[in-house]
Design a protein around this motif. Sequence first.
Motif, PDB file in Angstrom:
ATOM      1  N   HIS A 104       0.907  -1.097   0.082  1.00 27.65           N
ATOM      2  CA  HIS A 104       0.150  -0.034  -0.094  1.00 27.65           C
ATOM      3  C   HIS A 104       0.853   1.129   0.139  1.00 27.65           C
ATOM      4  N   ASP A 105       2.118   1.080  -0.404  1.00 30.32           N
ATOM      5  CA  ASP A 105       3.119   2.332  -0.098  1.00 30.32           C
ATOM      6  C   ASP A 105       2.485   3.395  -0.864  1.00 30.32           C
ATOM      7  N   GLY A 106       2.426   4.666  -0.412  1.00 28.28           N
ATOM      8  CA  GLY A 106       1.898   6.225  -0.896  1.00 28.28           C
ATOM      9  C   GLY A 106       0.541   6.199  -0.966  1.00 28.28           C
ATOM     10  N   GLU A 107      -0.173   5.086  -0.611  1.00 27.99           N
ATOM     11  CA  GLU A 107      -1.888   5.356  -0.821  1.00 27.99           C
ATOM     12  C   GLU A 107      -2.165   6.100   0.418  1.00 27.99           C
ATOM     13  N   THR A 108      -3.072   7.189   0.100  1.00 24.58           N
ATOM     14  CA  THR A 108      -3.617   7.882   1.326  1.00 24.58           C
ATOM     15  C   THR A 108      -5.252   7.854   1.281  1.00 24.58           C
ATOM     16  N   TYR A 109      -5.922   7.834   2.506  1.00 22.59           N
ATOM     17  CA  TYR A 109      -7.295   7.831   2.323  1.00 22.59           C
ATOM     18  C   TYR A 109      -7.922   8.917   3.414  1.00 22.59           C
ATOM     19  N   LEU A 110      -8.744   9.573   3.012  1.00 27.47           N
ATOM     20  CA  LEU A 110      -9.508  10.475   3.941  1.00 27.47           C
ATOM     21  C   LEU A 110     -10.384   9.810   4.999  1.00 27.47           C
ATOM     22  N   VAL A 111     -10.205  10.221   6.285  1.00 22.79           N
ATOM     23  CA  VAL A 111     -10.994   9.485   7.476  1.00 22.79           C
ATOM     24  C   VAL A 111     -12.423  10.485   7.232  1.00 22.79           C
ATOM     25  N   ASP A 112     -13.777   9.409   6.938  1.00 27.54           N
ATOM     26  CA  ASP A 112     -15.019  10.373   7.004  1.00 27.54           C
ATOM     27  C   ASP A 112     -15.296  10.934   8.380  1.00 27.54           C
ATOM     28  N   PRO A 113     -15.472  12.147   8.464  1.00 27.16           N
ATOM     29  CA  PRO A 113     -15.549  12.969   9.782  1.00 27.16           C
ATOM     30  C   PRO A 113     -16.758  12.531  10.159  1.00 27.16           C
ATOM     31  N   LYS A 114     -17.962  12.155   9.511  1.00 27.54           N
ATOM     32  CA  LYS A 114     -19.014  11.515  10.339  1.00 27.54           C
ATOM     33  C   LYS A 114     -19.130  10.112  10.555  1.00 27.54           C
ATOM     34  N   ARG A 115     -18.497   9.412   9.764  1.00 26.27           N
ATOM     35  CA  ARG A 115     -18.680   7.992   9.831  1.00 26.27           C
ATOM     36  C   ARG A 115     -17.467   7.038  10.219  1.00 26.27           C
ATOM     37  N   GLY A 116     -16.423   7.751  10.142  1.00 31.18           N
ATOM     38  CA  GLY A 116     -15.098   7.280  10.374  1.00 31.18           C
ATOM     39  C   GLY A 116     -14.793   6.081   9.235  1.00 31.18           C
ATOM     40  N   VAL A 117     -13.892   5.312   9.689  1.00 36.41           N
ATOM     41  CA  VAL A 117     -13.437   4.206   8.411  1.00 36.41           C
ATOM     42  C   VAL A 117     -13.168   3.072   9.544  1.00 36.41           C
ATOM     43  N   THR A 118     -13.422   1.908   8.734  1.00 39.71           N
ATOM     44  CA  THR A 118     -12.832   0.653   9.241  1.00 39.71           C
ATOM     45  C   THR A 118     -11.704   0.286   8.347  1.00 39.71           C
ATOM     46  N   LEU A 119     -10.868  -0.587   8.859  1.00 38.76           N
ATOM     47  CA  LEU A 119      -9.596  -1.170   8.082  1.00 38.76           C
ATOM     48  C   LEU A 119      -9.632  -2.815   8.310  1.00 38.76           C
ATOM     49  N   GLY A 120      -9.423  -3.646   7.399  1.00 34.27           N
ATOM     50  CA  GLY A 120      -9.199  -5.011   7.547  1.00 34.27           C
ATOM     51  C   GLY A 120      -9.072  -5.600   6.259  1.00 34.27           C
ATOM     52  N   ARG A 121      -8.827  -6.922   6.302  1.00 30.82           N
ATOM     53  CA  ARG A 121      -8.546  -7.795   5.239  1.00 30.82           C
ATOM     54  C   ARG A 121      -9.856  -8.001   4.345  1.00 30.82           C
ATOM     55  N   SER A 122     -10.956  -7.894   4.849  1.00 31.50           N
ATOM     56  CA  SER A 122     -12.209  -8.050   4.010  1.00 31.50           C
ATOM     57  C   SER A 122     -12.656  -6.699   3.422  1.00 31.50           C
ATOM     58  N   PRO A 123     -12.851  -7.190   2.213  1.00 27.89           N
ATOM     59  CA  PRO A 123     -13.400  -5.953   1.180  1.00 27.89           C
ATOM     60  C   PRO A 123     -14.291  -5.253   1.558  1.00 27.89           C
ATOM     61  N   THR A 124     -15.300  -5.721   2.627  1.00 26.87           N
ATOM     62  CA  THR A 124     -16.239  -5.023   3.048  1.00 26.87           C
ATOM     63  C   THR A 124     -15.895  -3.833   3.823  1.00 26.87           C
ATOM     64  N   ASN A 125     -14.726  -3.591   4.267  1.00 27.42           N
ATOM     65  CA  ASN A 125     -14.153  -2.418   4.955  1.00 27.42           C
ATOM     66  C   ASN A 125     -14.217  -1.132   4.264  1.00 27.42           C
ATOM     67  N   ASN A 126     -14.263  -0.016   4.763  1.00 26.94           N
ATOM     68  CA  ASN A 126     -14.012   1.191   4.057  1.00 26.94           C
ATOM     69  C   ASN A 126     -12.429   1.221   3.595  1.00 26.94           C
ATOM     70  N   ILE A 127     -11.589   0.609   4.295  1.00 26.28           N
ATOM     71  CA  ILE A 127     -10.073   0.740   3.792  1.00 26.28           C
ATOM     72  C   ILE A 127      -9.854  -0.955   3.531  1.00 26.28           C
ATOM     73  N   TYR A 128      -9.576  -1.620   2.309  1.00 27.41           N
ATOM     74  CA  TYR A 128      -9.410  -3.040   2.416  1.00 27.41           C
ATOM     75  C   TYR A 128      -7.732  -3.012   2.305  1.00 27.41           C
ATOM     76  N   VAL A 129      -7.334  -3.725   3.230  1.00 33.37           N
ATOM     77  CA  VAL A 129      -5.897  -3.934   3.544  1.00 33.37           C
ATOM     78  C   VAL A 129      -5.506  -5.207   3.021  1.00 33.37           C
ATOM     79  N   ARG A 130      -4.734  -5.415   1.992  1.00 31.12           N
ATOM     80  CA  ARG A 130      -4.343  -6.683   1.462  1.00 31.12           C
ATOM     81  C   ARG A 130      -3.118  -7.096   2.264  1.00 31.12           C
ATOM     82  N   ASP A 131      -3.305  -7.735   3.441  1.00 26.38           N
ATOM     83  CA  ASP A 131      -2.131  -8.023   4.296  1.00 26.38           C
ATOM     84  C   ASP A 131      -2.879  -9.369   5.059  1.00 26.38           C
ATOM     85  N   ARG A 132      -2.425 -10.494   4.939  1.00 27.18           N
ATOM     86  CA  ARG A 132      -2.590 -11.910   5.593  1.00 27.18           C
ATOM     87  C   ARG A 132      -2.534 -11.668   7.109  1.00 27.18           C
TER      88      ARG A 132
END
Length: 111
Positions: free
Chosen positions: A12-40
């Motif tokens: 993910h080097d160099g990728e940037t994501y804005l944090v939604d000020p109202k809803r926030g964000v979730t991060l995780g390995r599942s594509p159902t997250n706001n930020i999908y992290v491809r890391d086992r």
Amino acid sequence: MAFRLRFFGGEHDGETYLVDPKRGVTLGRSPTNNIYVRDRNVSRVHAQIRIEKGECIITDLQSTNGTYVGGRRITEERVQPGDEVRIGLTTFRIEYVDDSVAETDTKPLAE
């Protein structure tokens, strides 16, 4: 001002994501997250970041390998611009960003 996450190193080097000020964000390995992290080493739904009263707060969502801020394992922590967060083998930095830059310099979040 807004908060964003800037990833460095790894896939993910160099990728940037804005944090939604109202809803926030979730991060995780599942594509159902706001930020999908491809890391086992990241849990399916690993962590949440939200904004409360102008402060950025990260919460570990009972992940297997933990969430680390500044090298220290946390369950919930207020983070400041410049703080480094690690989930699995993935690291990102919390940044302040001007609202006008935020819209043009970040990847869109998954809904």
